[in-house]
Scaffold this motif. Structure first.
Motif, PDB file in Angstrom:
ATOM      1  N   VAL A 171       4.574   7.975   6.859  1.00  0.00           N
ATOM      2  CA  VAL A 171       3.491   8.078   5.889  1.00  0.00           C
ATOM      3  C   VAL A 171       2.359   7.170   6.343  1.00  0.00           C
ATOM      4  O   VAL A 171       2.588   6.030   6.776  1.00  0.00           O
ATOM      5  CB  VAL A 171       3.967   7.722   4.460  1.00  0.00           C
ATOM      6  CG1 VAL A 171       4.477   6.290   4.362  1.00  0.00           C
ATOM      7  CG2 VAL A 171       2.853   7.968   3.439  1.00  0.00           C
ATOM      8  N   ARG A 172       1.154   7.708   6.279  1.00  0.00           N
ATOM      9  CA  ARG A 172      -0.041   6.979   6.700  1.00  0.00           C
ATOM     10  C   ARG A 172      -0.712   6.397   5.458  1.00  0.00           C
ATOM     11  O   ARG A 172      -1.080   7.132   4.530  1.00  0.00           O
ATOM     12  CB  ARG A 172      -0.986   7.937   7.414  1.00  0.00           C
ATOM     13  CG  ARG A 172      -2.304   7.354   7.911  1.00  0.00           C
ATOM     14  CD  ARG A 172      -3.090   8.490   8.545  1.00  0.00           C
ATOM     15  NE  ARG A 172      -4.281   8.095   9.261  1.00  0.00           N
ATOM     16  CZ  ARG A 172      -5.020   8.935   9.997  1.00  0.00           C
ATOM     17  NH1 ARG A 172      -4.650  10.217  10.103  1.00  0.00           N
ATOM     18  NH2 ARG A 172      -6.094   8.514  10.627  1.00  0.00           N
ATOM     19  N   LEU A 173      -0.848   5.098   5.418  1.00  0.00           N
ATOM     20  CA  LEU A 173      -1.498   4.413   4.308  1.00  0.00           C
ATOM     21  C   LEU A 173      -2.855   3.902   4.777  1.00  0.00           C
ATOM     22  O   LEU A 173      -2.936   3.148   5.755  1.00  0.00           O
ATOM     23  CB  LEU A 173      -0.647   3.242   3.812  1.00  0.00           C
ATOM     24  CG  LEU A 173       0.795   3.562   3.394  1.00  0.00           C
ATOM     25  CD1 LEU A 173       1.505   2.292   2.945  1.00  0.00           C
ATOM     26  CD2 LEU A 173       0.833   4.628   2.315  1.00  0.00           C
ATOM     27  N   ARG A 174      -3.895   4.331   4.074  1.00  0.00           N
ATOM     28  CA  ARG A 174      -5.247   3.831   4.369  1.00  0.00           C
ATOM     29  C   ARG A 174      -5.525   2.684   3.401  1.00  0.00           C
ATOM     30  O   ARG A 174      -5.959   2.893   2.269  1.00  0.00           O
ATOM     31  CB  ARG A 174      -6.275   4.946   4.213  1.00  0.00           C
ATOM     32  CG  ARG A 174      -6.092   6.108   5.204  1.00  0.00           C
ATOM     33  CD  ARG A 174      -7.144   7.175   4.983  1.00  0.00           C
ATOM     34  NE  ARG A 174      -6.957   8.349   5.807  1.00  0.00           N
ATOM     35  CZ  ARG A 174      -7.726   8.681   6.849  1.00  0.00           C
ATOM     36  NH1 ARG A 174      -8.737   7.904   7.198  1.00  0.00           N
ATOM     37  NH2 ARG A 174      -7.488   9.789   7.538  1.00  0.00           N
ATOM     38  N   LEU A 175      -5.255   1.469   3.859  1.00  0.00           N
ATOM     39  CA  LEU A 175      -5.351   0.286   3.010  1.00  0.00           C
ATOM     40  C   LEU A 175      -6.795  -0.190   2.895  1.00  0.00           C
ATOM     41  O   LEU A 175      -7.499  -0.320   3.908  1.00  0.00           O
ATOM     42  CB  LEU A 175      -4.491  -0.841   3.575  1.00  0.00           C
ATOM     43  CG  LEU A 175      -2.976  -0.594   3.640  1.00  0.00           C
ATOM     44  CD1 LEU A 175      -2.309  -1.680   4.458  1.00  0.00           C
ATOM     45  CD2 LEU A 175      -2.388  -0.538   2.236  1.00  0.00           C
ATOM     46  N   LEU A 176      -7.208  -0.458   1.679  1.00  0.00           N
ATOM     47  CA  LEU A 176      -8.529  -1.028   1.408  1.00  0.00           C
ATOM     48  C   LEU A 176      -8.365  -2.179   0.434  1.00  0.00           C
ATOM     49  O   LEU A 176      -7.810  -2.007  -0.657  1.00  0.00           O
ATOM     50  CB  LEU A 176      -9.460   0.036   0.798  1.00  0.00           C
ATOM     51  CG  LEU A 176     -10.690  -0.470   0.034  1.00  0.00           C
ATOM     52  CD1 LEU A 176     -11.634  -1.249   0.944  1.00  0.00           C
ATOM     53  CD2 LEU A 176     -11.419   0.692  -0.648  1.00  0.00           C
ATOM     54  N   ASN A 177      -8.806  -3.363   0.823  1.00  0.00           N
ATOM     55  CA  ASN A 177      -8.888  -4.483  -0.112  1.00  0.00           C
ATOM     56  C   ASN A 177     -10.217  -4.358  -0.844  1.00  0.00           C
ATOM     57  O   ASN A 177     -11.259  -4.750  -0.333  1.00  0.00           O
ATOM     58  CB  ASN A 177      -8.787  -5.822   0.609  1.00  0.00           C
ATOM     59  CG  ASN A 177      -8.841  -7.004  -0.362  1.00  0.00           C
ATOM     60  OD1 ASN A 177      -9.066  -6.832  -1.562  1.00  0.00           O
ATOM     61  ND2 ASN A 177      -8.629  -8.197   0.146  1.00  0.00           N
ATOM     62  N   ALA A 178     -10.169  -3.780  -2.053  1.00  0.00           N
ATOM     63  CA  ALA A 178     -11.368  -3.574  -2.862  1.00  0.00           C
ATOM     64  C   ALA A 178     -11.507  -4.622  -3.942  1.00  0.00           C
ATOM     65  O   ALA A 178     -12.248  -4.433  -4.911  1.00  0.00           O
ATOM     66  CB  ALA A 178     -11.349  -2.172  -3.484  1.00  0.00           C
ATOM     67  N   SER A 179     -10.791  -5.749  -3.792  1.00  0.00           N
ATOM     68  CA  SER A 179     -10.950  -6.857  -4.733  1.00  0.00           C
ATOM     69  C   SER A 179     -12.282  -7.549  -4.496  1.00  0.00           C
ATOM     70  O   SER A 179     -12.931  -7.364  -3.468  1.00  0.00           O
ATOM     71  CB  SER A 179      -9.799  -7.857  -4.573  1.00  0.00           C
ATOM     72  OG  SER A 179      -8.575  -7.283  -4.950  1.00  0.00           O
TER      73      SER A 179
END
Length: 501
Positions: A245-253
């Motif tokens: 599974v490909r996770l496109r991680l974004l830290n949007a904090s």
């Protein structure tokens, strides 16, 4: 007289005891730790792909509206939030390299906003910086040609002195670029199935279940929440149906730094960062992301198993101040991955992902130094009528960006992607920083030498921004402006103005 003197001394004594008590509480309060305490009882929301159409001029047209609403964030009562085309967050925009796009943005809020295309290469007047506010009730329609490799970008507001609050209330969404030349066809790519956006944000709530905007006592970086949402979902789980599974991680904090890992310690595969795919995959066990950074990872799953994506303490043991006051000692369970009893086989991960041509520092036309300290860059705070750097079109520059004090910062530049050449402390450059970047974490008293090339879009009247992506720092003045000019040109800033207001 003696009576009043006695009362004054008694008051000072009481204040001293109270002050000492507060100090002891601040120094001894426990760090935030949700590991093992999260009930993963909600399927993670996958942001819908934004509807689009192709107009008579062949442009792909999207429509966005900013609006207020209410959302279920797991507090029992609805929480007041903001969003694009809905109550919270926004849809995922998707376009192909070479397409001309136009985005009609209508502001239905009661205050100015903008939409900044974080990581996008585009003209300054379309970039959505603070000098182009969209007034309440007005519409702005930026348009540009998408011309950069396949990548995970995002969009968010960038209004003058209000970015932190607007992002925190929910204005954020992803923008995915597709490019067959840099898409690595063998990678998982079915949106929402084996290719999933994972937008991570921390939130703090008051007793009424509303977002608390006061910030953590003693914090110098803004709001640090004690709860984590993924795509706006509390206690989220993801049903996995494929072996990869490909996770496109974004830290949007707005302020928090995450340090991602899997709960059983297994390695996962890093394949991309801010500006697109890396040249080759890297096996990693930990992945720190500061605010605004993205990373694409592959997680291998076995049938029927469960594993938790979590965030460990991002600060080293010896950094007492960051661990105590800036969230550096906090731990979170973020997202549970639940594998189906039977998994569809995924293709093997390609040994070669993309060509990442290296920029040569010997060709640099300019070297600049940027020191981030308190709320200043090189001792100066943001001013709309000042140009901090004049860049000549079609030139390469090397910038040394350094954190000059003990509070964490980050460096983000608009329009261009950069490559990290070296660490200022002489240490090794990790795989996370081996590809194209537009945002990089600046640990206390550390920094990087980065290289970038400025192509196209010369506009002496309209600046791009560079700034700290800790959003309170940005709002309080830790930001500068640069303009791109033709050879021999000079800046001539236009008046501060809005769109349709």
């Amino acid at each position: 007289m003696r009576k009043w003197l006695f009362r004054g001394l008694l008051l000072l004594l009481v204040l001293g005891v109270v002050g000492a008590g507060v100090g002891v509480w601040v120094l001894t309060r426990p760090t935030i730790d949700t590991v093992g305490r999260v009930t993963f009882d909600r399927e993670v929301a996958v942001p819908p792909l934004a509807a689009s159409r192709v107009d008579g001029a062949g442009r792909r047209v999207f429509d966005l509206r900013t609006q207020a609403g209410e959302s279920d964030l797991g507090r029992g009562e609805p929480t007041a939030t903001w969003g694009y085309n809905g109550a919270h967050l926004g849809p995922t925009l998707r376009a192909k390299r070479g397409e001309q796009v136009i985005v009609n943005i209508t502001n239905q809020l009661g205050e100015d906003t903008t939409v900044h295309w974080h990581g996008m290469h585009l003209p300054a007047r379309m970039d959505g910086g603070p000098h182009h506010p969209i007034r309440p009730g007005a519409t702005f329609a930026p348009q540009w040609r998408v011309d950069q490799p396949a990548a995970t970008l995002w969009y968010h507001p960038h209004p003058h002195e209000r970015t932190e609050m607007q992002v925190y209330r929910g204005l954020a969404g992803m923008f995915l670029i597709d490019d067959p030349a840099t898409g690595a066809a063998g990678l998982p790519h079915e949106y929402g199935v084996d290719d999933v956006p994972v937008m991570v944000q921390d939130k703090a709530f008051d007793d009424d279940g509303q977002l608390s905007e006061t910030g953590r006592f003693g914090s110098e970086i803004g709001i640090l929440g004690d709860s984590v949402l993924v795509n706006g979902t509390p206690g989220p789980y993801l049903d996995v149906t494929t072996s990869l599974v490909r996770l496109r991680l974004l830290n949007a904090s707005t302020a928090r730094i995450f340090n991602f890992a899997l709960s059983d310690g297994r390695p996962f595969t890093l394949i991309g960062t801010d500006g697109g795919l890396l040249d080759r995959p890297h096996q990693v066990q930990r992945l720190p992301l500061s605010t605004g950074e993205r990373a694409e990872v592959l997680v291998a799953m076995r049938p029927g198993e469960r594993v938790v994506l979590r965030s460990g303490p991002p600060a080293p043991e010896g950094d007492f101040a960051m661990r105590r006051f800036q969230g550096g000692g906090d731990r979170f369970d973020v997202l549970e991955l639940r594998a189906a009893a039977t998994l569809k086989d995924s293709s093997a991960v390609p040994a070669k992902l993309a060509d990442v041509p290296r920029l040569d520092p010997a060709t640099a036309a300019e070297h600049r130094e940027m020191e981030f300290s308190t709320r200043d860059i090189n001792g100066r705070r943001m001013s709309h009528d000042r140009v901090d750097a004049v860049v000549t079109r079609d030139t390469t520059e090397v910038w040394t960006v350094v954190n000059g004090h003990g509070t964490p910062h980050s460096f983000h530049i608009h329009d261009v992607q950069f490559q990290v050449l070296e660490r200022t402390d002489g240490g090794p450059v990790p795989p996370l920083l081996s590809g194209w970047k537009d945002t990089v974490y600046l640990p206390p008293h550390e920094g990087y030498k980065v290289i970038m090339r400025f192509t196209e879009f010369a506009d002496p009247a309209t600046p791009y921004m560079f700034h700290c992506h800790v959003l309170r720092h940005e709002d309080e003045g830790m930001m500068g402006q640069f303009v791109v000019v033709e050879p021999g040109g000079s800046p001539r800033l236009s008046a501060h103005h809005g769109h349709g207001g």
